[in-house]
Design an enzyme around this catalytic site. Structure first.
Site, mmCIF file in Angstrom:
data_model
loop_
_atom_site.group_PDB
_atom_site.id
_atom_site.type_symbol
_atom_site.label_atom_id
_atom_site.label_comp_id
_atom_site.label_asym_id
_atom_site.label_seq_id
_atom_site.Cartn_x
_atom_site.Cartn_y
_atom_site.Cartn_z
ATOM 1 N N CYS A 1 0.880 -1.182 0.189
ATOM 2 C CA CYS A 1 0.031 0.013 0.084
ATOM 3 C C CYS A 1 0.860 1.214 0.003
ATOM 4 O O CYS A 1 0.348 2.370 -0.434
ATOM 5 C CB CYS A 1 -0.905 -0.062 1.217
ATOM 6 N N HIS B 1 -3.305 6.975 2.892
ATOM 7 C CA HIS B 1 -3.567 5.678 2.520
ATOM 8 C C HIS B 1 -4.860 5.310 3.214
ATOM 9 O O HIS B 1 -5.235 5.380 4.278
ATOM 10 C CB HIS B 1 -2.544 4.466 2.755
ATOM 11 N N ASN C 1 -9.789 -0.454 0.550
ATOM 12 C CA ASN C 1 -8.680 -0.220 0.399
ATOM 13 C C ASN C 1 -7.991 -0.925 -0.942
ATOM 14 O O ASN C 1 -8.020 -2.270 -1.288
ATOM 15 C CB ASN C 1 -7.954 -1.017 1.627
HETATM 16 O O1 UT7 Z 1 -3.403 -1.417 3.919
HETATM 17 C C1 UT7 Z 1 -2.984 -2.294 4.974
HETATM 18 C C2 UT7 Z 1 -3.739 -3.216 4.874
HETATM 19 N N1 UT7 Z 1 -4.741 -3.540 5.920
HETATM 20 C C3 UT7 Z 1 -5.176 -2.695 7.030
HETATM 21 O O2 UT7 Z 1 -4.747 -1.566 7.155
HETATM 22 C C4 UT7 Z 1 -6.034 -3.398 7.912
HETATM 23 C C5 UT7 Z 1 -5.701 -2.942 9.299
HETATM 24 N N2 UT7 Z 1 -6.599 -3.527 10.336
HETATM 25 C C6 UT7 Z 1 -8.042 -3.150 10.319
HETATM 26 O O3 UT7 Z 1 -8.479 -2.352 9.791
HETATM 27 C C7 UT7 Z 1 -8.713 -3.547 11.422
HETATM 28 O O4 UT7 Z 1 -7.919 -4.594 12.463
HETATM 29 C C8 UT7 Z 1 -9.943 -4.719 10.874
HETATM 30 C C9 UT7 Z 1 -10.861 -3.930 10.079
HETATM 31 C C10 UT7 Z 1 -9.220 -5.679 9.884
HETATM 32 C C11 UT7 Z 1 -10.537 -5.528 12.020
HETATM 33 O O5 UT7 Z 1 -11.313 -4.520 12.804
HETATM 34 P P1 UT7 Z 1 -10.947 -4.847 14.591
HETATM 35 O O6 UT7 Z 1 -11.821 -3.964 15.008
HETATM 36 O O7 UT7 Z 1 -9.512 -4.909 15.164
HETATM 37 O O8 UT7 Z 1 -11.786 -6.295 14.786
HETATM 38 P P2 UT7 Z 1 -11.120 -7.571 15.123
HETATM 39 O O9 UT7 Z 1 -10.213 -8.195 14.196
HETATM 40 O O10 UT7 Z 1 -10.557 -7.450 16.694
HETATM 41 O O11 UT7 Z 1 -12.629 -8.544 15.317
HETATM 42 C C12 UT7 Z 1 -13.612 -8.123 16.196
HETATM 43 C C13 UT7 Z 1 -14.798 -9.109 16.113
HETATM 44 C C14 UT7 Z 1 -14.219 -10.411 15.925
HETATM 45 O O12 UT7 Z 1 -15.455 -11.411 16.380
HETATM 46 P P3 UT7 Z 1 -15.159 -11.669 18.109
HETATM 47 O O13 UT7 Z 1 -13.913 -12.386 18.278
HETATM 48 O O14 UT7 Z 1 -15.143 -10.319 18.932
HETATM 49 O O15 UT7 Z 1 -16.600 -12.467 18.336
HETATM 50 C C15 UT7 Z 1 -14.154 -10.859 14.409
HETATM 51 O O16 UT7 Z 1 -14.578 -12.375 14.405
HETATM 52 O O17 UT7 Z 1 -15.477 -9.027 14.662
HETATM 53 C C16 UT7 Z 1 -15.342 -9.996 13.920
HETATM 54 N N3 UT7 Z 1 -15.256 -9.757 12.663
HETATM 55 C C17 UT7 Z 1 -16.406 -9.711 11.674
HETATM 56 N N4 UT7 Z 1 -17.551 -9.503 11.927
HETATM 57 C C18 UT7 Z 1 -18.473 -9.225 10.844
HETATM 58 C C19 UT7 Z 1 -14.307 -9.685 11.834
HETATM 59 N N5 UT7 Z 1 -14.325 -9.455 10.298
HETATM 60 C C20 UT7 Z 1 -15.791 -9.322 10.578
HETATM 61 C C21 UT7 Z 1 -16.615 -8.928 9.448
HETATM 62 N N6 UT7 Z 1 -18.014 -8.999 9.876
HETATM 63 N N7 UT7 Z 1 -16.150 -8.644 8.029
#
Ligand code: UT7
Length: 334
Positions: free
Chosen positions: A113, A253, A283
């Site tokens: 990215c 980004h 993204n």
């Molecule tokens: O360009 C560089 C590339 N990437 C990035 O910049 C991404 C950087 N990371 C992020 O943006 C965030 O970490 C995410 C958007 C990927 C995830 O957000 P988060 O607030 O860190 O969520 P999490 O991974 O802690 O997940 C929280 C909950 C989990 O459920 P439990 O364990 O709390 O029951 C996940 O299983 O949300 C769940 N979850 C979803 N639920 C519905 C994860 N993805 C999804 C989804 N829909 N798509």
């Protein structure tokens, strides 16, 4: 050293829009979750038969038209991508051929990215040193092709697109005032496509295990991004002899609105100086920043002399930023 600026810009995204509601039909996710956790509402997805070279070609063509420069006059094409048409040949060579840029050298650059920032920094050196006059820099991605569409933690985040900039010499005091690039390979496994390279060559087993798809430890990347976006923006401003109050436009980004908000808070700049388009595109990795730059320009948000900071982070891990004092007037030095 010559001053280098952007004298033409252009972008292209595939027509097909996939909304969060569309995703709900085949992944265990909810529009509400995606919007509140990321800010993304929809993304553009390339059809099966559209490779990244097509997006790069379209963006490059628009940038050259904007700069009123013929493809035959381009000296070098750099394509920043992590989703090339092939492992080889380079996508930049395919784009050069499509454009009819017959005298252009061409190569791909991989910095995830951060790719567009790395590519403008690289392309600028050739002009600053007097080696070349015109460099076409393109950030293009078809991330949809390497996503596991059953993995809700990644597939909802990304989209396809291309953005391009034509670099030439500009008047003293204008153009790129500073660059700041960095990397930390110890975080390489946080965001990767594990199979298909020399470490883990393609096999039926790697395909079965989905190892050709993008794998990410989202939380770790998130923490890194929040820290690095503010730090690198401040560093690149300092290098240019400027302070955060000098920023007219910040183009971050476009990964997650919460990451952007954290950076904006850290920099204490007004949110109306920040370009956001991740709600429409998700993204787009190396394409995110140039597409946002093009849209900001088309919307009349950029004027001669404006101080623009572009800042990104990505796989590698990599990060990068540049300060650009805007002018689109190139110096013709034939
Ligand atoms: O360009 C560089 C590339 N990437 C990035 O910049 C991404 C950087 N990371 C992020 O943006 C965030 O970490 C995410 C958007 C990927 C995830 O957000 P988060 O607030 O860190 O969520 P999490 O991974 O802690 O997940 C929280 C909950 C989990 O459920 P439990 O364990 O709390 O029951 C996940 O299983 O949300 C769940 N979850 C979803 N639920 C519905 C994860 N993805 C999804 C989804 N829909 N798509």
């Amino acid at each position: 050293m010559r001053n280098v600026g952007i004298v033409g810009i252009g972008s292209y995204v595939p027509e097909n829009v996939v909304t969060n509601l569309d995703l709900e039909q085949f992944v265990d996710t909810k529009d509400e979750w995606i919007v509140s956790r990321t800010g993304i509402k929809q993304r553009h997805i390339a059809p099966k038969d559209m490779p990244v070279s097509e997006l790069c070609y379209q963006a490059g063509l628009r940038a050259l038209e904007d700069a009123r420069i013929a493809p035959e006059d381009v000296d070098l094409i750099i394509v920043a991508t992590i989703t090339p048409d092939y492992a080889f040949p380079a996508t930049a060579c395919l784009v050069a051929d499509r454009l009819g840029a017959k005298k252009a050298a061409a190569f791909d650059l991989e910095a995830g990215c951060t790719g567009f920032i790395y590519a403008v920094a690289t392309g600028s050196q050739f002009i600053a040193s007097g080696t070349y006059k015109t460099v076409l820099v393109i950030g293009g991605e078809t991330l949809s092709k390497i996503l596991n569409w059953k993995d809700r933690s990644t597939c909802v985040l990304f989209g396809d697109g291309g953005g391009a900039a034509v670099l030439q010499q500009v008047e003293e005091g204008f153009g790129f005032l500073s660059f700041e690039l960095g990397s930390d390979g110890s975080g390489g496994s946080l965001l990767s496509q594990p199979a298909g390279g020399s470490k883990c060559p393609a096999s039926s087993e790697t395909v079965e295990k989905n190892l050709h798809t993008l794998q990410m430890e989202g939380k770790e990347v998130f923490k890194f991004a929040v820290r690095i976006m503010g730090d690198v923006s401040l560093k690149v401003l300092e290098k240019a002899g400027l302070i955060k109050e000098d920023i007219d436009l910040l183009i971050p980004h476009q990964a997650n609105i919460r990451i952007v908000d954290a950076a904006v808070k850290r920099l204490k700049i007004s949110p109306d100086k920040v370009v956001i388009n991740l709600d429409k595109y998700g993204n787009m990795s190396a394409a995110s920043i140039p597409v946002a730059l093009d849209e900001a320009f088309q919307a009349g948000l950029i004027s001669e002399g404006d101080i623009i900071v572009m800042v990104g982070f990505g796989t590698g891990l990599t990060w990068g930023a540049c300060v650009l004092k805007w002018t689109k007037v190139g110096i013709k030095n034939d």
